[in-house]
Write a protein that holds these residues in place. Sequence first.
Motif, PDB file in Angstrom:
ATOM      1  N   ASN A 139       0.830  -1.218   0.000  1.00  0.00           N
ATOM      2  CA  ASN A 139       0.000   0.000   0.000  1.00  0.00           C
ATOM      3  C   ASN A 139       0.861   1.263   0.000  1.00  0.00           C
ATOM      4  O   ASN A 139       0.608   2.206  -0.752  1.00  0.00           O
ATOM      5  CB  ASN A 139      -0.897   0.029   1.244  1.00  0.00           C
TER       6      ASN A 139
ATOM      7  N   VAL B 134      -3.587   1.170  -9.805  1.00  0.00           N
ATOM      8  CA  VAL B 134      -2.588   0.326  -9.135  1.00  0.00           C
ATOM      9  C   VAL B 134      -3.278  -0.449  -8.013  1.00  0.00           C
ATOM     10  O   VAL B 134      -4.131   0.088  -7.308  1.00  0.00           O
ATOM     11  CB  VAL B 134      -1.380   1.162  -8.630  1.00  0.00           C
TER      12      VAL B 134
ATOM     13  N   ALA C 272       2.776   1.817  -3.256  1.00  0.00           N
ATOM     14  CA  ALA C 272       1.855   2.192  -4.339  1.00  0.00           C
ATOM     15  C   ALA C 272       1.403   3.641  -4.172  1.00  0.00           C
ATOM     16  O   ALA C 272       1.385   4.418  -5.135  1.00  0.00           O
ATOM     17  CB  ALA C 272       0.655   1.252  -4.344  1.00  0.00           C
ATOM     18  N   LEU C 273       1.063   4.006  -2.935  1.00  0.00           N
ATOM     19  CA  LEU C 273       0.582   5.380  -2.716  1.00  0.00           C
ATOM     20  C   LEU C 273       1.707   6.390  -2.916  1.00  0.00           C
ATOM     21  O   LEU C 273       1.480   7.489  -3.439  1.00  0.00           O
ATOM     22  CB  LEU C 273      -0.048   5.506  -1.324  1.00  0.00           C
TER      23      LEU C 273
ATOM     24  N   THR D   7      -7.770   6.005  -2.576  1.00  0.00           N
ATOM     25  CA  THR D   7      -7.544   4.582  -2.319  1.00  0.00           C
ATOM     26  C   THR D   7      -8.824   3.963  -1.772  1.00  0.00           C
ATOM     27  O   THR D   7      -9.499   4.544  -0.918  1.00  0.00           O
ATOM     28  CB  THR D   7      -6.330   4.333  -1.390  1.00  0.00           C
TER      29      THR D   7
ATOM     30  N   SER E 177      -2.857  -3.294  -4.698  1.00  0.00           N
ATOM     31  CA  SER E 177      -2.107  -4.164  -3.789  1.00  0.00           C
ATOM     32  C   SER E 177      -2.865  -5.493  -3.800  1.00  0.00           C
ATOM     33  O   SER E 177      -3.942  -5.604  -3.223  1.00  0.00           O
ATOM     34  CB  SER E 177      -2.102  -3.598  -2.371  1.00  0.00           C
TER      35      SER E 177
ATOM     36  N   HIS F  74      -6.005   3.877  -6.347  1.00  0.00           N
ATOM     37  CA  HIS F  74      -5.352   2.665  -5.824  1.00  0.00           C
ATOM     38  C   HIS F  74      -6.412   1.786  -5.169  1.00  0.00           C
ATOM     39  O   HIS F  74      -7.379   2.289  -4.596  1.00  0.00           O
ATOM     40  CB  HIS F  74      -4.296   3.088  -4.789  1.00  0.00           C
TER      41      HIS F  74
ATOM     42  N   ASP G  62      -6.631  -1.225  -2.304  1.00  0.00           N
ATOM     43  CA  ASP G  62      -6.023  -2.093  -1.299  1.00  0.00           C
ATOM     44  C   ASP G  62      -6.778  -3.417  -1.343  1.00  0.00           C
ATOM     45  O   ASP G  62      -7.889  -3.538  -0.826  1.00  0.00           O
ATOM     46  CB  ASP G  62      -6.128  -1.445   0.091  1.00  0.00           C
TER      47      ASP G  62
END
Length: 341
Positions: free
Chosen positions: A64, A198, A67-68, A139, A200, A170, A172
Amino acid sequence: MNFASDNTAPIPPQIMAALLRANDGYAMGYGNDPLTARVQSRIREVFQAPQAAVHLVATGTAANSLALALVCPPWGAVFCEAQAHVNMDECGAPEFFTSGAKLVGVPGNHGRMSPDTLAYALAHTGASGVHGVQRGALTITNVTEAGTVYTPDAIAALTALARAKGLPCHLDGARFANALVATGATPAEMTWKAGIDVVSFGGTKNGLMGVEAVVLFDPARSWELELRRKRAGHLASKMRYLAAQMDGWLDDDLWLSLARDANAMAARLARGIAPHATPMHPVEANMMFVRWAAGTHDRLRAAGAMYYPWTAPEGQEAARLVTSWSTTEADVDRFVAALAS
Ligand SMILES: Cc1ncc(COP(=O)(O)O)c(C=O)c1O
């Protein structure tokens, strides 16, 4: 009777076998081995994204945060549901890895942001010029922290708002497989087709010893992600053993059947405890939050049950119960019997 978390579960024999197969002779380190290349390519296939960059790390927090950090500048705001793991349970790692981005908690309903609450947060952030943080990224967590799931349409409704402001998105997916089998969506539908940049892609909660993949649908910044991973101390030198776990997990869609088992046990548990417990959120995947009468914790503990007590209203008790691939019907039935006794 361990319902504390899906990370208390053991490792399926197929994963141990995959590790043993990988434990043969020498292999180059740092991901320069054939097994890592094979897993990267298999994950691209799973996501129907032949161009995607795939990088393995050992923890969800690393996935996470890296990616962030890739998608949000230090002066950015990361919009997340208020109870999101990134906001509450990562000890400031996303803030640290992004060099100071601000996490903005958006109120959720049963763990899910709504387009209205997100639109409000977007409208009220970055409006004071140089004096405030700028809008940075969105996210979304699926399965949510409340144990509910977003459908691809619900994700797309949120990402559309973020994208309209130029923000990357993103996901998660610590419990991504549980969300997929709960909704019937494909990995592509749940991610890039719904506006996610993106992911995770979590393995640890779903039977692996410790592997998550960061999947970047636009590979343009793949090298930057690699540099960030190394600099953060998350480039595993013996990468083949991380890759081996995911390789065994992808065989014959084991990852999906493990998640299906976990979700089925949660459904059985929810049905069984219904006469004695009040759900705090809809039970949609493999995690539930319930309230019950004061004194119940002592009785369940005496019967050998393990789980995390949760915050409850005065005069009641609450619990978080999580099932995993290894939860058995007998575990569930013993718990239900202890609760009913
Ligand atoms: C939704 C969610 N995201 C991320 C993580 C982070 O995983 P890890 O504990 O491997 O850092 C967890 C772990 O509990 C989680 O529940």
